[in-house]
Design a protein around this motif. Sequence first.
Motif, short mmCIF file in Angstrom:
data_model
loop_
_atom_site.label_atom_id
_atom_site.label_comp_id
_atom_site.label_asym_id
_atom_site.label_seq_id
_atom_site.Cartn_x
_atom_site.Cartn_y
_atom_site.Cartn_z
N VAL A 37 48.21 37.56 35.03
CA VAL A 37 48.56 38.33 36.23
C VAL A 37 47.66 37.92 37.39
N LEU A 38 46.37 37.84 37.11
CA LEU A 38 45.39 37.55 38.16
C LEU A 38 45.58 36.16 38.75
N ALA A 39 45.92 35.18 37.91
CA ALA A 39 46.06 33.81 38.41
C ALA A 39 47.14 33.69 39.48
N PRO A 40 48.38 34.15 39.24
CA PRO A 40 49.37 34.04 40.31
C PRO A 40 49.05 34.93 41.51
N PHE A 41 48.41 36.08 41.28
CA PHE A 41 48.03 36.95 42.39
C PHE A 41 47.07 36.25 43.35
N TRP A 42 46.00 35.67 42.79
CA TRP A 42 45.00 35.03 43.65
C TRP A 42 45.44 33.64 44.11
N ALA A 43 46.29 32.97 43.35
CA ALA A 43 46.82 31.68 43.80
C ALA A 43 47.61 31.84 45.09
N GLU A 44 48.41 32.89 45.15
CA GLU A 44 49.18 33.15 46.36
C GLU A 44 48.26 33.49 47.53
N ARG A 45 47.22 34.27 47.26
CA ARG A 45 46.28 34.65 48.32
C ARG A 45 45.48 33.45 48.84
N LEU A 46 45.04 32.61 47.93
CA LEU A 46 44.12 31.53 48.28
C LEU A 46 44.81 30.19 48.52
N GLY A 47 46.10 30.10 48.19
CA GLY A 47 46.84 28.87 48.42
C GLY A 47 46.44 27.73 47.52
N ARG A 48 45.99 28.05 46.31
CA ARG A 48 45.59 27.03 45.34
C ARG A 48 46.16 27.37 43.98
N THR A 49 46.42 26.36 43.17
CA THR A 49 46.95 26.59 41.83
C THR A 49 45.87 26.53 40.76
N THR A 50 44.68 26.11 41.11
CA THR A 50 43.57 26.04 40.16
C THR A 50 42.46 26.97 40.62
N LEU A 51 42.10 27.93 39.77
CA LEU A 51 41.09 28.93 40.12
C LEU A 51 40.26 29.26 38.89
N THR A 52 39.12 29.91 39.13
CA THR A 52 38.28 30.41 38.04
C THR A 52 38.01 31.89 38.27
N GLY A 53 38.24 32.68 37.23
CA GLY A 53 37.96 34.10 37.30
C GLY A 53 36.75 34.46 36.46
N TYR A 54 35.97 35.42 36.94
CA TYR A 54 34.86 35.95 36.16
C TYR A 54 35.14 37.40 35.86
#
Length: 281
Positions: A220-237
């Motif tokens: 859930v978090l990956a697509p949520f923040w990908a849309e916000r940040l405009g990137r498909t690769t992210l790291t969550g803590y």
Amino acid sequence: MRISIIDAFTDRPFAGNPAGVCLLETDAWPAEQWMRQVARELNLSETAFVRPLTDDAEADWALRWFTPMTEVPLCGHGTLAATHALRSHGLAGQEPVRFSSLSGVLTAMPRTDGMISLDFPAARPEPAEVPEGLAEALGSPVLGCRTTGGLDILLAELRSEHAVRGLAPDLAAITRQRARGVVVTALAEDPSDGYDFVSRYFAPAAGVAEDPVTGSAHTVLAPFWAERLGRTTLTGYQASARGGLVHCELRGGAADRGERVLLSGRAVTVLTGELSPSAAS
């Protein structure tokens, strides 16, 4: 019957999220009540049960996950731990491991850097009104909410990483929310720390007061923040007391269209042994 406790989404013992893994040798599931009893005995956020498949062209292993109270449809750290256990016992190598699960076929891919990547369905979050009583239950203002359909996780965005880390929620009040669990999240205050966003996950109604590191929540978090940040690769803590990093990569389209997400992390075996014959199914 081989049974292990494995810390997932970490490279050291006593961090990340511990999962129980039971490697079954039968070609059929044992009684569900017995699996529930094993999960309650281990009393971890999830226990994974794995059995071999011999007649399935799409998967090599069948996989189910139980909290101390209920079966769940998807569990990231349990899948990572199950893959690590199969490899540790010589039942899988560097080839992808395919699991048949309640969420369809899930593929775990060992990487040359020691991580394992999980190919999971992305859970597209949909905007929703902030439910009555949620801010009071969390003890923090909520900027906005998202629902996740069949995954049944409510996503709540908070104003800062500091707010996420400092939460002391009313767990009894959270059980009254109409969702299996609540994930809270905020943008990282300093991306140089090595992550893009933070989160915490509470699911007391499922017997998990706070989950240390939650793979399913990151779908859930990956697509949520990908849309916000405009990137498909992210790291969550995930900022629980144990803490853990989840590396996320959306697949299947642009940042707001990805249908799959790769969740990558490491795992460490803490305990391994045999279930007593008197407790076997």
